[in-house]
Motif scaffolding. Structure first.
Motif, PDB file in Angstrom:
ATOM      1  N   ILE A  62      47.489  40.691  27.638  1.00  0.00           N
ATOM      2  CA  ILE A  62      47.898  42.080  27.420  1.00  0.00           C
ATOM      3  C   ILE A  62      47.027  42.732  26.345  1.00  0.00           C
ATOM      4  CG2 ILE A  62      49.759  43.541  26.504  1.00  0.00           C
ATOM      5  CD1 ILE A  62      51.734  41.594  27.886  1.00  0.00           C
ATOM      6  N   PHE A  63      46.774  42.021  25.251  1.00  0.00           N
ATOM      7  CA  PHE A  63      45.995  42.594  24.157  1.00  0.00           C
ATOM      8  C   PHE A  63      44.537  42.823  24.546  1.00  0.00           C
ATOM      9  CE2 PHE A  63      49.648  42.316  21.648  1.00  0.00           C
ATOM     10  CZ  PHE A  63      49.409  42.905  20.412  1.00  0.00           C
ATOM     11  N   ARG A  64      43.980  41.944  25.378  1.00  0.00           N
ATOM     12  CA  ARG A  64      42.606  42.174  25.864  1.00  0.00           C
ATOM     13  C   ARG A  64      42.531  43.467  26.667  1.00  0.00           C
ATOM     14  NH1 ARG A  64      42.744  36.445  26.882  1.00  0.00           N
ATOM     15  NH2 ARG A  64      41.344  35.330  25.448  1.00  0.00           N
ATOM     16  N   THR A  65      43.543  43.666  27.526  1.00  0.00           N
ATOM     17  CA  THR A  65      43.577  44.884  28.339  1.00  0.00           C
ATOM     18  C   THR A  65      43.773  46.113  27.470  1.00  0.00           C
ATOM     19  OG1 THR A  65      44.494  43.660  30.222  1.00  0.00           O
ATOM     20  CG2 THR A  65      44.765  46.047  30.240  1.00  0.00           C
ATOM     21  N   LEU A  66      44.709  46.036  26.531  1.00  0.00           N
ATOM     22  CA  LEU A  66      44.971  47.178  25.650  1.00  0.00           C
ATOM     23  C   LEU A  66      43.739  47.545  24.834  1.00  0.00           C
ATOM     24  CD1 LEU A  66      48.529  46.239  24.308  1.00  0.00           C
ATOM     25  CD2 LEU A  66      47.979  48.048  25.947  1.00  0.00           C
ATOM     26  N   ASP A  67      42.996  46.539  24.394  1.00  0.00           N
ATOM     27  CA  ASP A  67      41.804  46.791  23.591  1.00  0.00           C
ATOM     28  C   ASP A  67      40.774  47.609  24.370  1.00  0.00           C
ATOM     29  OD1 ASP A  67      40.278  46.489  21.227  1.00  0.00           O
ATOM     30  OD2 ASP A  67      39.129  44.873  22.152  1.00  0.00           O
ATOM     31  N   LEU A  68      40.717  47.389  25.678  1.00  0.00           N
ATOM     32  CA  LEU A  68      39.795  48.126  26.534  1.00  0.00           C
ATOM     33  C   LEU A  68      40.298  49.535  26.837  1.00  0.00           C
ATOM     34  CD1 LEU A  68      38.896  45.310  29.096  1.00  0.00           C
ATOM     35  CD2 LEU A  68      37.419  46.213  27.287  1.00  0.00           C
ATOM     36  N   VAL A  69      41.614  49.668  26.954  1.00  0.00           N
ATOM     37  CA  VAL A  69      42.215  50.918  27.440  1.00  0.00           C
ATOM     38  C   VAL A  69      42.541  51.899  26.314  1.00  0.00           C
ATOM     39  CG1 VAL A  69      44.245  51.885  28.589  1.00  0.00           C
ATOM     40  CG2 VAL A  69      43.140  49.845  29.520  1.00  0.00           C
ATOM     41  N   ALA A  70      43.114  51.389  25.219  1.00  0.00           N
ATOM     42  CA  ALA A  70      43.572  52.262  24.139  1.00  0.00           C
ATOM     43  C   ALA A  70      42.401  52.933  23.428  1.00  0.00           C
ATOM     44  CB  ALA A  70      44.401  51.471  23.142  1.00  0.00           C
ATOM     45  N   LYS A  71      42.640  54.134  22.944  1.00  0.00           N
ATOM     46  CA  LYS A  71      41.608  54.880  22.231  1.00  0.00           C
ATOM     47  C   LYS A  71      41.203  54.156  20.948  1.00  0.00           C
ATOM     48  CE  LYS A  71      44.379  58.386  22.094  1.00  0.00           C
ATOM     49  NZ  LYS A  71      45.026  59.712  21.868  1.00  0.00           N
TER      50      LYS A  71
END
Length: 284
Positions: free
Chosen positions: A100-109
């Motif tokens: 989840i954190f890998r994905t969020l790191d890519l997606v979040a501003k």
């Protein structure tokens, strides 16, 4: 960056409670889960809780409408692109949280804080899978979230002072009392609580007394509002075991060894209140 819109990942008991409290504090909340049905069920549950608050005169019907309007369903982590902070409250599984954190790191501003509601897993390790470790922090809420005032704010080795200050302010805005904690296994709450529960289980395992007697001693002798074995049943014995494993592995100290009886009960599917049977029996 002012925090006005957040994402909460996980529409279960903890995530739903965090989302409710945040919405009550005036924040827009994107409530994310893999299944829209889970989200709808949680929103219905929150609506019921708000109805009880209306009946008690704590809020108005108009206030309820405003709170529910701030809760936005989401089944796609890409929706994190539009928020100012994310609180992950998924299942207590390191591999899942890292994904989840890998994905969020890519997606979040850039500049968006990524927080985890983990009760025992290392924040530093979660931060290490991102390219923004200084913006990763723990926000360990207590259950039930709308009632319990405490939030353990856990700083990983790379967490910046600014990240901590912003999360502290947000916690207070949500009506909570933040306590700063450094990143060690179990933090404070579970490092103290779980060995007590584990020792209570050892008392049964060794034949010292039965579950009701052990709980009575702690309630009447130590003024605990709930006995440790009843509390274990409410937490979930599988969760208790998982946290004890984290402590045992993290400190490599035999005092954190999970009681064999706890392991046996989890293997039997006796998980406490949620399964109908633990140290006590429940009609679910």
């Amino acid at each position: 960056m002012a925090i006005s819109k957040i994402m909460v990942i996980g529409a279960g008991q903890m995530g739903g409670g965090i989302a409710q409290v945040a919405a009550e504090a005036g924040l827009q909340v994107v409530l994310n889960d893999i299944d829209r049905g889970f989200i709808d069920k949680r929103l219905s549950f929150i609506s019921g809780l708000l109805d009880k608050n209306i009946a008690k005169g704590r809020i108005t019907a108009e206030k309820k409408t405003e709170i529910l309007a701030r809760l936005i369903p989401s089944t796609d982590l890409k929706d994190a692109a539009g928020v100012d902070l994310v609180i992950e409250a998924a299942t207590e599984n390191m591999a899942l949280k890292e994904k989840i954190f890998r994905t969020l790191d890519l997606v979040a501003k850039p500049g968006v804080i990524l927080a985890s509601n983990t009760s025992s897993l290392p924040i530093t390790e979660l931060a290490a899978v991102t390219k923004r470790p200084e913006l990763v922090i723990g926000m360990h809420f207590m259950n039930p979230v709308p009632v319990m005032k405490l939030v353990e704010v856990i700083r990983g080795i790379a967490t910046s002072d600014d990240t901590y200050a912003r999360v502290k302010e947000l916690s207070e805005r949500m009506g909570k009392v933040p306590v700063e904690v450094n990143d060690y296994p179990g933090f404070i709450a579970n490092r103290l609580l779980m060995p007590m529960i584990n020792e209570a289980i050892y008392c049964i395992y060794e034949g010292v007394a039965d579950a009701e007697s052990i709980d009575t001693v702690m309630k009447l002798g130590m003024a605990h509002p709930m006995g440790p074995l009843t509390l274990a049943d409410f937490i979930g014995l599988d969760t208790c075991l998982a946290i004890m494993e984290v402590l045992y592995e993290g400190f490599a100290d035999s005092k954190y060894r999970p009681c064999p009886l706890l392991r046996k009960m989890v293997k039997a599917g006796w998980l406490g209140k949620k399964s109908g049977k633990g140290f006590f029996e429940y009609s679910n």
